[in-house]
Design a protein around this motif. Structure first.
Motif, PDB file in Angstrom:
ATOM      1  N   PHE A 392      46.896  41.788  31.618  1.00 26.15           N
ATOM      2  CA  PHE A 392      46.139  41.169  31.762  1.00 26.15           C
ATOM      3  C   PHE A 392      44.664  41.566  31.855  1.00 26.15           C
ATOM      4  O   PHE A 392      43.748  40.477  31.666  1.00 26.15           O
ATOM      5  N   SER A 393      45.616  40.570  33.660  1.00 23.38           N
ATOM      6  CA  SER A 393      44.081  41.098  34.962  1.00 23.38           C
ATOM      7  C   SER A 393      43.147  42.151  34.574  1.00 23.38           C
ATOM      8  O   SER A 393      41.714  42.163  34.341  1.00 23.38           O
ATOM      9  N   ASP A 394      43.807  43.633  34.139  1.00 23.68           N
ATOM     10  CA  ASP A 394      42.924  44.888  33.978  1.00 23.68           C
ATOM     11  C   ASP A 394      42.221  44.431  32.685  1.00 23.68           C
ATOM     12  O   ASP A 394      41.424  44.862  31.949  1.00 23.68           O
ATOM     13  N   ARG A 395      42.721  44.202  31.953  1.00 22.46           N
ATOM     14  CA  ARG A 395      42.365  43.784  30.611  1.00 22.46           C
ATOM     15  C   ARG A 395      40.791  43.006  30.445  1.00 22.46           C
ATOM     16  O   ARG A 395      40.115  43.381  30.078  1.00 22.46           O
ATOM     17  N   THR A 396      41.402  42.210  31.462  1.00 28.77           N
ATOM     18  CA  THR A 396      40.191  40.983  31.533  1.00 28.77           C
ATOM     19  C   THR A 396      38.705  41.240  31.862  1.00 28.77           C
ATOM     20  O   THR A 396      37.751  41.086  31.772  1.00 28.77           O
ATOM     21  N   ALA A 397      38.975  41.972  33.360  1.00 24.00           N
ATOM     22  CA  ALA A 397      38.156  42.535  33.739  1.00 24.00           C
ATOM     23  C   ALA A 397      37.555  43.870  33.409  1.00 24.00           C
ATOM     24  O   ALA A 397      36.438  43.916  33.116  1.00 24.00           O
ATOM     25  N   ALA A 398      37.971  44.705  31.757  1.00 26.03           N
ATOM     26  CA  ALA A 398      37.421  45.653  31.514  1.00 26.03           C
ATOM     27  C   ALA A 398      36.232  44.909  30.300  1.00 26.03           C
ATOM     28  O   ALA A 398      35.095  45.911  30.463  1.00 26.03           O
ATOM     29  N   SER A 399      36.869  43.731  29.689  1.00 21.08           N
ATOM     30  CA  SER A 399      35.796  43.091  28.990  1.00 21.08           C
ATOM     31  C   SER A 399      35.038  42.102  29.264  1.00 21.08           C
ATOM     32  O   SER A 399      34.330  41.478  28.647  1.00 21.08           O
ATOM     33  N   ARG A 400      34.450  41.616  30.851  1.00 18.69           N
ATOM     34  CA  ARG A 400      34.327  40.859  31.232  1.00 18.69           C
ATOM     35  C   ARG A 400      32.931  41.010  30.916  1.00 18.69           C
ATOM     36  O   ARG A 400      32.254  40.113  30.862  1.00 18.69           O
ATOM     37  N   SER A 401      32.715  42.569  31.094  1.00 15.13           N
ATOM     38  CA  SER A 401      31.170  42.756  31.914  1.00 15.13           C
ATOM     39  C   SER A 401      30.406  42.236  33.140  1.00 15.13           C
ATOM     40  O   SER A 401      31.291  41.307  33.730  1.00 15.13           O
ATOM     41  N   MET A 402      29.241  41.551  32.668  1.00 15.00           N
ATOM     42  CA  MET A 402      28.801  41.107  34.041  1.00 15.00           C
ATOM     43  C   MET A 402      29.481  39.385  34.232  1.00 15.00           C
ATOM     44  O   MET A 402      28.394  39.221  35.207  1.00 15.00           O
ATOM     45  N   SER A 403      30.204  38.906  33.361  1.00  8.58           N
ATOM     46  CA  SER A 403      30.617  37.352  33.342  1.00  8.58           C
ATOM     47  C   SER A 403      30.931  37.202  35.173  1.00  8.58           C
ATOM     48  O   SER A 403      31.752  38.166  35.187  1.00  8.58           O
ATOM     49  N   PRO A 404      31.191  36.271  35.933  1.00  5.86           N
ATOM     50  CA  PRO A 404      31.916  35.854  36.535  1.00  5.86           C
ATOM     51  C   PRO A 404      33.571  36.017  36.168  1.00  5.86           C
ATOM     52  O   PRO A 404      33.831  35.187  35.580  1.00  5.86           O
ATOM     53  N   PRO A 405      34.139  36.077  36.798  1.00  5.20           N
ATOM     54  CA  PRO A 405      35.486  36.190  36.940  1.00  5.20           C
ATOM     55  C   PRO A 405      36.125  34.779  36.575  1.00  5.20           C
ATOM     56  O   PRO A 405      35.615  34.172  37.766  1.00  5.20           O
ATOM     57  N   PRO A 406      37.007  34.318  36.008  1.00  4.30           N
ATOM     58  CA  PRO A 406      37.645  33.171  35.909  1.00  4.30           C
ATOM     59  C   PRO A 406      38.478  33.876  36.852  1.00  4.30           C
ATOM     60  O   PRO A 406      39.248  33.774  37.814  1.00  4.30           O
ATOM     61  N   SER A 407      38.616  32.239  37.632  1.00  2.00           N
ATOM     62  CA  SER A 407      39.769  31.645  38.786  1.00  2.00           C
ATOM     63  C   SER A 407      41.232  31.391  38.441  1.00  2.00           C
ATOM     64  O   SER A 407      41.382  30.796  37.028  1.00  2.00           O
ATOM     65  N   PHE A 408      42.114  31.841  38.499  1.00  2.00           N
ATOM     66  CA  PHE A 408      43.538  31.992  38.085  1.00  2.00           C
ATOM     67  C   PHE A 408      44.110  31.328  39.887  1.00  2.00           C
ATOM     68  O   PHE A 408      45.589  31.769  39.760  1.00  2.00           O
ATOM     69  N   CYS A 409      43.594  30.914  40.601  1.00  2.12           N
ATOM     70  CA  CYS A 409      43.956  30.164  41.732  1.00  2.12           C
ATOM     71  C   CYS A 409      45.194  28.952  41.332  1.00  2.12           C
ATOM     72  O   CYS A 409      46.354  29.257  41.578  1.00  2.12           O
ATOM     73  N   LEU A 410      44.554  28.578  40.422  1.00  2.93           N
ATOM     74  CA  LEU A 410      45.973  27.618  39.642  1.00  2.93           C
ATOM     75  C   LEU A 410      46.979  27.678  39.470  1.00  2.93           C
ATOM     76  O   LEU A 410      48.200  27.722  39.246  1.00  2.93           O
ATOM     77  N   TYR A 411      46.626  28.429  37.755  1.00  5.73           N
ATOM     78  CA  TYR A 411      47.645  29.110  37.012  1.00  5.73           C
ATOM     79  C   TYR A 411      47.996  30.501  36.676  1.00  5.73           C
ATOM     80  O   TYR A 411      46.927  30.945  36.724  1.00  5.73           O
TER      81      TYR A 411
END
Length: 482
Positions: A392-411
């Motif tokens: 999931f993290s790999d797919r999210t990073a690949a589709s995120r482009s230049m937007s800031p990464p969401p935080s997965f600290c809590l969930y």
């Protein structure tokens, strides 16, 4: 459009998840109106079942009205409203207070279904309603998708879109096997923005609810008598709500919108659509679509409905033996349960809980709960989840482009909290605040007076919104999460 009509509702990208925008989008802060003596007397006469609680001996306490009789109290989600024939099926904008009026009709309280839900087949009592839901959502979502997405204005929160669906079909509606009905969609553009905020693809949403798969009817979990339907992919729940809840939700919709758009970790329900179905007999059925907190692909080990109150908040011995049981506050305490998050995660969760409770308090809402689903984590499941989260993290990073990464600290990737229990064993925790549309009405105020006179007011559920919010937050902080 003038500047006075424009409302800035989007959260600026430069702000962090924890910042709070102090600009009020819509001033719809409802105040409790003064009630007359006649209104109080009428409310007392209606008071019965929801004012019944468990006494110290475990027996029910019935409230008897002034005429000496116990009278049933109903909180309906289905109304039998007879009004003039439909004259205009085009788009229209109305105030939330100009909604159709009518009398209440019987609830479906005694309908029984299996633990996982009962598939709605052709001869099922809810079959026509299911077809109405599917056709209406398919039409309204498709209509929204065809429009260019734009910034919201104040008028969007009061906008209504009504469409008539004759069984014989029309120029832009298909033929169908149910009776004629009318579908009314409330604030469709605002809810489209909310769906986008939670990354709900419009095509997927339309197919999930309006596709070929049959909905499932779920067991009614509480006293409200509301019906629950679940989509075939288990992503969404559709719940019937009362006319009063509908009106009140529309009153606070702008504030709700601002809150969920700004706080990414919110525990509030994710409401994705609000609509009404009017049958050919004049019955009005009001519904909300929301996300399903508890995943169906995991067998949840324990479920809890926690309010922070203790009066009557225990499950019977017979109830505990059922696979579908949802345990309550006293069960949680007597079983010695703990959800151990660790310092950092608990602080962040409690900070968000405080923000959510502040919203509910300011909206004059109370009697909500925290639904908690616990899944014991085996080594095999832990390994599988690690692989899933990595993908999931790999797919999210690949589709995120230049937007800031969401935080997965809590969930985690599927919305779970990674924690340990009272035995220091790893668990997954799925939680969210539910049943948030109960205002501190005259009925609840009378319940507070009667129960508070006989029992400890600190233990009863029906207390003022400020007291409820404080107790709820304190309870979660000191008795549930560690």
């Amino acid at each position: 459009m003038s500047n006075n009509d424009e409302v800035e509702l989007q959260t600026r990208a430069s702000k962090t998840n924890e910042e709070k925008d102090e600009k009020n989008v819509v001033n719809l802060n409802p105040n409790n109106s003064m009630e007359t003596t006649d209104q109080i007397h009428n409310a007392i006469q209606k008071l019965q079942l929801d004012l019944e609680g468990l006494g110290s001996d475990g027996n029910k306490i019935s409230f008897v009205s002034s005429n000496g009789n116990s009278q049933p109290l109903s909180h309906h989600s289905v109304d039998s409203d007879q009004d003039s024939p439909d004259k205009d099926h085009s788009l229209k904008s109305k105030s939330a207070h100009n909604m159709d009026t009518g009398e209440s009709a019987p609830k479906y309280r005694n309908r029984t279904t299996s633990v996982t839900g009962e598939t709605i087949f052709k001869d099922h009592p809810s079959h026509d309603i299911m077809l109405n839901i599917k056709l209406g959502v398919r039409y309204s979502t498709g209509n929204q998708t065809a429009r260019t997405k734009r910034e919201l204005t104040l008028a969007d929160f009061q906008f209504e879109q009504a469409k008539f669906f004759p069984s014989s079909g029309s120029a832009d509606t298909p033929t169908h096997r149910s009776s004629d009905f009318k579908f009314k969609d409330y604030a469709p553009t605002a809810f489209r923005h909310i769906r986008g905020r939670f990354h709900i693809d419009e095509a997927d949403y339309m197919l999930s609810i309006g596709g070929e798969g049959a909905l499932k009817e779920l067991p009614t979990p509480g006293k409200s008598g509301s019906l629950f339907y679940k989509t075939v992919d288990d992503k969404f729940l559709i719940k019937t709500i009362s006319k009063q809840e509908t009106v009140y939700f529309r009153d606070i919709l702008a504030q709700y919108y601002n809150h969920v758009m700004q706080y990414h970790d919110t525990l509030l329900p994710r409401f994705f659509q609000l609509f009404q179905i009017k049958t050919n007999r004049g019955r009005k059925i009001r519904m909300v679509v929301m996300h399903n907190i508890l995943p169906s692909y995991l067998k949840i080990t324990e479920r809890f409905d926690l309010k922070g109150s203790t009066f009557g908040r225990i499950t019977t011995d017979e109830g505990r033996g059922k696979a579908s049981v949802t345990l309550k506050d006293l069960d949680f305490l007597e079983m010695g349960k703990k959800i151990v998050l660790g310092t950092q995660k608990k602080q962040r969760l409690m900070r968000q809980l405080a923000l959510d409770c502040n919203f509910l308090q300011n909206s004059k809402l109370m009697d909500y709960s925290l639904l908690v689903g616990v899944k014991h984590l085996t080594p095999e499941l832990a390994k599988a989840r690690y692989e899933q989260e990595t993908q999931f993290s790999d797919r999210t990073a690949a589709s995120r482009s230049m937007s800031p990464p969401p935080s997965f600290c809590l969930y985690s990737f599927d919305g779970a909290l990674d924690a340990t229990n009272e035995e220091d064993k790893p668990i997954l925790v799925y939680c969210g605040i539910i049943d948030i549309l109960q205002e501190y009405s005259m009925k609840k105020q009378i319940e507070n007076l009667f129960k508070g006179a006989r029992f400890d007011k600190r233990t009863i559920s029906a207390v003022a919104p400020d007291q409820y919010a404080q107790r709820f937050s304190d309870y979660m902080k000191s008795r549930v999460f560690f």
